[in-house]
Design a protein around this motif. Sequence first.
Motif, mmCIF file in Angstrom:
data_model
loop_
_atom_site.group_PDB
_atom_site.id
_atom_site.type_symbol
_atom_site.label_atom_id
_atom_site.label_comp_id
_atom_site.label_asym_id
_atom_site.label_seq_id
_atom_site.Cartn_x
_atom_site.Cartn_y
_atom_site.Cartn_z
ATOM 1 N N THR A 1 44.090 33.465 36.232
ATOM 2 C CA THR A 1 45.544 33.369 36.180
ATOM 3 C C THR A 1 46.009 33.300 34.729
ATOM 4 O O THR A 1 45.206 33.101 33.806
ATOM 5 N N ALA A 2 47.330 33.424 34.532
ATOM 6 C CA ALA A 2 47.884 33.338 33.180
ATOM 7 C C ALA A 2 47.692 31.943 32.602
ATOM 8 O O ALA A 2 47.589 31.776 31.381
ATOM 9 N N GLU A 3 47.666 30.906 33.474
ATOM 10 C CA GLU A 3 47.492 29.529 33.004
ATOM 11 C C GLU A 3 46.056 29.251 32.573
ATOM 12 O O GLU A 3 45.820 28.447 31.662
ATOM 13 N N ALA A 4 45.093 29.886 33.230
ATOM 14 C CA ALA A 4 43.677 29.693 32.879
ATOM 15 C C ALA A 4 43.016 31.065 32.781
ATOM 16 O O ALA A 4 42.247 31.469 33.659
ATOM 17 N N PRO A 5 43.323 31.823 31.733
ATOM 18 C CA PRO A 5 42.864 33.217 31.644
ATOM 19 C C PRO A 5 41.374 33.330 31.333
ATOM 20 O O PRO A 5 40.793 32.516 30.620
ATOM 21 N N LYS A 6 40.764 34.364 31.916
ATOM 22 C CA LYS A 6 39.416 34.793 31.560
ATOM 23 C C LYS A 6 39.536 36.229 31.032
ATOM 24 O O LYS A 6 39.927 37.123 31.786
ATOM 25 N N TRP A 7 39.213 36.408 29.791
ATOM 26 C CA TRP A 7 39.381 37.721 29.193
ATOM 27 C C TRP A 7 38.107 38.536 29.325
ATOM 28 O O TRP A 7 36.999 38.029 29.152
ATOM 29 N N VAL A 8 38.300 39.797 29.658
ATOM 30 C CA VAL A 8 37.180 40.685 29.976
ATOM 31 C C VAL A 8 37.369 42.003 29.219
ATOM 32 O O VAL A 8 38.472 42.549 29.175
ATOM 33 N N SER A 9 36.279 42.492 28.634
ATOM 34 C CA SER A 9 36.294 43.813 28.023
ATOM 35 C C SER A 9 35.837 44.827 29.069
ATOM 36 O O SER A 9 34.709 44.757 29.569
ATOM 37 N N VAL A 10 36.717 45.756 29.391
ATOM 38 C CA VAL A 10 36.432 46.775 30.407
ATOM 39 C C VAL A 10 36.117 48.095 29.714
ATOM 40 O O VAL A 10 36.915 48.594 28.918
ATOM 41 N N THR A 11 34.954 48.632 30.020
ATOM 42 C CA THR A 11 34.590 49.967 29.550
ATOM 43 C C THR A 11 34.910 50.965 30.658
ATOM 44 O O THR A 11 34.489 50.774 31.807
ATOM 45 N N ALA A 12 35.666 51.989 30.321
ATOM 46 C CA ALA A 12 36.107 52.960 31.328
ATOM 47 C C ALA A 12 36.272 54.322 30.676
ATOM 48 O O ALA A 12 36.212 54.462 29.450
ATOM 49 N N TYR A 13 36.474 55.328 31.505
ATOM 50 C CA TYR A 13 36.820 56.659 31.005
ATOM 51 C C TYR A 13 37.971 57.193 31.850
ATOM 52 O O TYR A 13 38.188 56.755 32.982
ATOM 53 N N GLY A 14 38.699 58.145 31.296
ATOM 54 C CA GLY A 14 39.800 58.746 32.035
ATOM 55 C C GLY A 14 41.148 58.289 31.528
ATOM 56 O O GLY A 14 41.257 57.545 30.548
ATOM 57 N N TRP A 15 42.196 58.726 32.208
ATOM 58 C CA TRP A 15 43.575 58.446 31.823
ATOM 59 C C TRP A 15 44.292 57.696 32.936
ATOM 60 O O TRP A 15 43.915 57.742 34.099
ATOM 61 N N ARG A 16 45.366 57.005 32.531
ATOM 62 C CA ARG A 16 46.297 56.427 33.498
ATOM 63 C C ARG A 16 47.602 57.191 33.381
ATOM 64 O O ARG A 16 48.314 57.086 32.379
ATOM 65 N N VAL A 17 47.874 58.025 34.385
ATOM 66 C CA VAL A 17 49.097 58.819 34.414
ATOM 67 C C VAL A 17 49.803 58.505 35.722
ATOM 68 O O VAL A 17 49.327 58.871 36.803
ATOM 69 N N GLY A 18 50.954 57.805 35.613
ATOM 70 C CA GLY A 18 51.633 57.328 36.809
ATOM 71 C C GLY A 18 52.126 58.439 37.711
ATOM 72 O O GLY A 18 51.943 58.377 38.940
ATOM 73 N N TRP A 19 52.754 59.480 37.147
ATOM 74 C CA TRP A 19 53.356 60.506 37.982
ATOM 75 C C TRP A 19 52.317 61.397 38.660
ATOM 76 O O TRP A 19 52.617 62.082 39.633
ATOM 77 N N LEU A 20 51.039 61.351 38.136
ATOM 78 C CA LEU A 20 49.953 62.064 38.796
ATOM 79 C C LEU A 20 49.111 61.155 39.680
ATOM 80 O O LEU A 20 48.220 61.633 40.390
ATOM 81 N N THR A 21 49.393 59.850 39.631
ATOM 82 C CA THR A 21 48.629 58.841 40.381
ATOM 83 C C THR A 21 47.141 58.966 40.073
ATOM 84 O O THR A 21 46.299 59.102 40.967
ATOM 85 N N ILE A 22 46.806 58.931 38.798
ATOM 86 C CA ILE A 22 45.398 58.919 38.404
ATOM 87 C C ILE A 22 45.143 57.665 37.572
ATOM 88 O O ILE A 22 46.033 57.152 36.891
ATOM 89 N N PHE A 23 43.925 57.180 37.668
ATOM 90 C CA PHE A 23 43.546 55.922 37.042
ATOM 91 C C PHE A 23 42.232 56.104 36.284
ATOM 92 O O PHE A 23 41.377 56.888 36.709
ATOM 93 N N PRO A 24 42.034 55.379 35.183
ATOM 94 C CA PRO A 24 40.717 55.393 34.538
ATOM 95 C C PRO A 24 39.684 54.750 35.448
ATOM 96 O O PRO A 24 39.994 53.839 36.223
ATOM 97 N N ASN A 25 38.458 55.217 35.354
ATOM 98 C CA ASN A 25 37.375 54.719 36.190
ATOM 99 C C ASN A 25 36.570 53.686 35.410
ATOM 100 O O ASN A 25 36.000 53.989 34.357
ATOM 101 N N ALA A 26 36.544 52.457 35.908
ATOM 102 C CA ALA A 26 35.820 51.378 35.230
ATOM 103 C C ALA A 26 34.319 51.620 35.327
ATOM 104 O O ALA A 26 33.791 51.964 36.388
ATOM 105 N N ILE A 27 33.627 51.408 34.211
ATOM 106 C CA ILE A 27 32.180 51.615 34.156
ATOM 107 C C ILE A 27 31.435 50.293 34.078
ATOM 108 O O ILE A 27 30.417 50.090 34.745
ATOM 109 N N SER A 28 31.950 49.369 33.271
ATOM 110 C CA SER A 28 31.273 48.077 33.122
ATOM 111 C C SER A 28 32.272 47.012 32.701
ATOM 112 O O SER A 28 33.369 47.330 32.203
#
Length: 229
Positions: free
Chosen positions: A111-138
């Motif tokens: 939560t915002a009150e007790a955050p855990k920060w994570v480094s996400v490795t991914a590839y790809g784009w986030r394009v809202g009007w195409l409804t595409i998302f980057p794919n998380a790898i690790s």
Amino acid sequence: MRYAGWVLKGLFALLVFLFLDYSLPSRETVRITNTYNKLTDLGANSIFYAGADTGTVENQQGLRDIRYIDTIKANGRPRVYRNEDTGWIWPPYFKYDSSNLQARATDLKSTAEAPKWVSVTAYGWRVGWLTIFPNAISLKPVAGPDVRPLNWAALVILGVLGLLLVLLWRIWAQFRERTIDPAVRRADETWDRLDARADAARDRLSSEAGEARGRIRGWLDTWRGKPRR
């Protein structure tokens, strides 16, 4: 014509940039807020999702069951990832542990009150009007929102590509120096010889034609009663 060549080179460079920008891994430090599965209707954007041979599940209506990871970046903006196996298709990440990755992401929710920060490795784009998302790898827990792990994987890939490009350029330069340039010089020399022969033949024909005209003129003069010269 020169401008058309520059335009084509620019378009090629843009395509290469977009290809690398989509395929190379990126890293972002985020806070995971939710993980879930969602039946997703894929259409023209299906090329940005995993292939059918990677173990994806689709129902009779063609809806695909896809795992998603909702996150919030340090600046408060949302970032949504999909979590799909890549299999052997491009990009070649050979990812087959999307279930394990989803479990880790669920365990790292905060939560915002007790955050855990994570480094996400991914590839790809986030394009809202195409409804595409980057794919998380690790996923990798980090100490805080300001931690930015070095994206060594992308640097290594770019370094290898750079070396291959230099190698190909050297191979092409040597091939051109040893094969193309001598062939061009031989062709130029052959053309010069042919041109010289054509000039000589033209001069000879012109001289012979002049002599022929002189003989004909002399013969006509004899019929006119004029002595030959």
